[in-house]
Design a protein around this motif. Sequence first.
Motif, short mmCIF file in Angstrom:
data_model
loop_
_atom_site.label_atom_id
_atom_site.label_comp_id
_atom_site.label_asym_id
_atom_site.label_seq_id
_atom_site.Cartn_x
_atom_site.Cartn_y
_atom_site.Cartn_z
N GLY A 62 0.80 -1.22 0.00
CA GLY A 62 0.00 0.00 0.00
C GLY A 62 0.82 1.26 0.00
O GLY A 62 1.75 1.42 0.80
N ASN A 63 0.49 2.17 -0.91
CA ASN A 63 1.23 3.42 -1.02
C ASN A 63 0.33 4.64 -0.85
O ASN A 63 0.74 5.65 -0.28
CB ASN A 63 1.96 3.49 -2.36
CG ASN A 63 2.70 4.79 -2.57
OD1 ASN A 63 2.28 5.64 -3.33
ND2 ASN A 63 3.81 4.95 -1.88
N GLU A 64 -0.90 4.56 -1.33
CA GLU A 64 -1.81 5.71 -1.27
C GLU A 64 -2.78 5.55 -0.11
O GLU A 64 -3.51 4.55 -0.05
CB GLU A 64 -2.63 5.81 -2.54
CG GLU A 64 -1.91 6.31 -3.76
CD GLU A 64 -2.90 6.51 -4.90
OE1 GLU A 64 -3.40 7.63 -5.06
OE2 GLU A 64 -3.19 5.55 -5.62
N VAL A 65 -2.83 6.54 0.76
CA VAL A 65 -3.74 6.45 1.90
C VAL A 65 -4.53 7.74 2.06
O VAL A 65 -4.12 8.82 1.61
CB VAL A 65 -2.99 6.15 3.21
CG1 VAL A 65 -2.15 4.88 3.09
CG2 VAL A 65 -2.12 7.33 3.65
N GLY A 66 -5.67 7.60 2.71
CA GLY A 66 -6.41 8.73 3.21
C GLY A 66 -6.50 8.60 4.71
O GLY A 66 -6.73 7.50 5.23
N GLY A 67 -6.28 9.69 5.43
CA GLY A 67 -6.31 9.61 6.87
C GLY A 67 -6.08 10.96 7.53
O GLY A 67 -6.20 12.02 6.89
N THR A 68 -5.69 10.91 8.78
CA THR A 68 -5.53 12.12 9.58
C THR A 68 -4.08 12.23 10.06
O THR A 68 -3.50 11.25 10.52
CB THR A 68 -6.46 12.07 10.81
OG1 THR A 68 -7.80 11.85 10.37
CG2 THR A 68 -6.40 13.37 11.58
N VAL A 69 -3.51 13.42 9.94
CA VAL A 69 -2.15 13.64 10.42
C VAL A 69 -2.12 13.47 11.94
O VAL A 69 -2.88 14.11 12.66
CB VAL A 69 -1.65 15.05 10.05
CG1 VAL A 69 -0.26 15.30 10.64
CG2 VAL A 69 -1.62 15.23 8.53
N GLU A 70 -1.23 12.58 12.40
CA GLU A 70 -1.14 12.30 13.84
C GLU A 70 0.12 12.91 14.47
O GLU A 70 0.12 13.27 15.64
CB GLU A 70 -1.15 10.80 14.09
CG GLU A 70 -1.24 10.45 15.57
CD GLU A 70 -1.18 8.95 15.82
OE1 GLU A 70 -2.24 8.36 16.02
OE2 GLU A 70 -0.06 8.38 15.81
#
Length: 326
Positions: A62-70
């Motif tokens: 996996g290379n492309e993600v959607g998420g929240t900066v932690e």
Amino acid sequence: MRAFQAETLESIDSYRSVDLPPPEPGPGEIRVRVAACGVGYVDALVSLGRYQVKPPVPHVPGNEVGGTVEALGPGVSGLAVGDRVMAAVRTGGFAELAVGPAAGALRIPDAMSFAQAAGFRVNYLTALHGLRDRAAVEPGERLLVFGAAGGVGAAAVQVGLALGARVIAAGSSPEKRAFAEGLGARASIDVEPEGWRDRLKTLTDGKGVDVIFDPVCGPLFEAGFRSLAWGGRHLVVGFAGGKGIPALPSNLSIMKGAALVGVDVRQFPLFEPAKAAAELAELLGWVAEGRLTPPVGRTFPLAEAAQALEFALSGAGMGKTVLEIG
């Protein structure tokens, strides 16, 4: 954190769900709490060591993600903890947490879900770069998209329409053709080789097509090139057909006054970083404005990561396959 990892790239069965320590962002990096990760045909090839660039092991796909900066690494500016982003990660997106360069992360519009973000960057940048930069498609030109129901094919249908092309979608089943027409393709065609050129000729009033967007490069590769109108452009995007790399008699380019043009989104940002960044920002602007609504394909939970890779390899998906992490 939970992650899906393999010590060797022998098969999908080599992968296991494991507990790993949270990755720490280095200088210029961010850590993302992953909500969704895109799963494409190339991701599956990479996970099996069959792609032109082989990853080191142990490997988390996996290379492309959607998420929240932690978390932010030293020297990062322009992003903040809590930002909703799409990101290209180096530690693998089949995990609850992933690290990647801050320069490869972009805030996403409120209108965009994490699942949409996880399948957006590569597919839509490939479509815009290929159709506008490489093919110079003009409003009113006839565009044939092979694999039109797949992740990058669906993106090409939508981007082609946004650029004013008249889109014909090629798909292997009635369901896939209906899916592409639902995205706005004005017509569709099957991929049965017998009589295919005649059916395409009927759809184009005998004029052929001006541009072919081809992530399949399968049995209809030569038939497609032969169906180009004068001055046509055939974009070679990938080889999802999975049966070798097809050849083309070079004299056909003279007979058609046509061009066979390569599209490599992996190298595009390396050689033209400013242009690639501007095009990504433009595409996200289209999403924010409601001009573009990326379809989400089949989704899998992290516990079914192996099935997600197998599904991506099968070519059965419609839209971008997504692994939902959180």
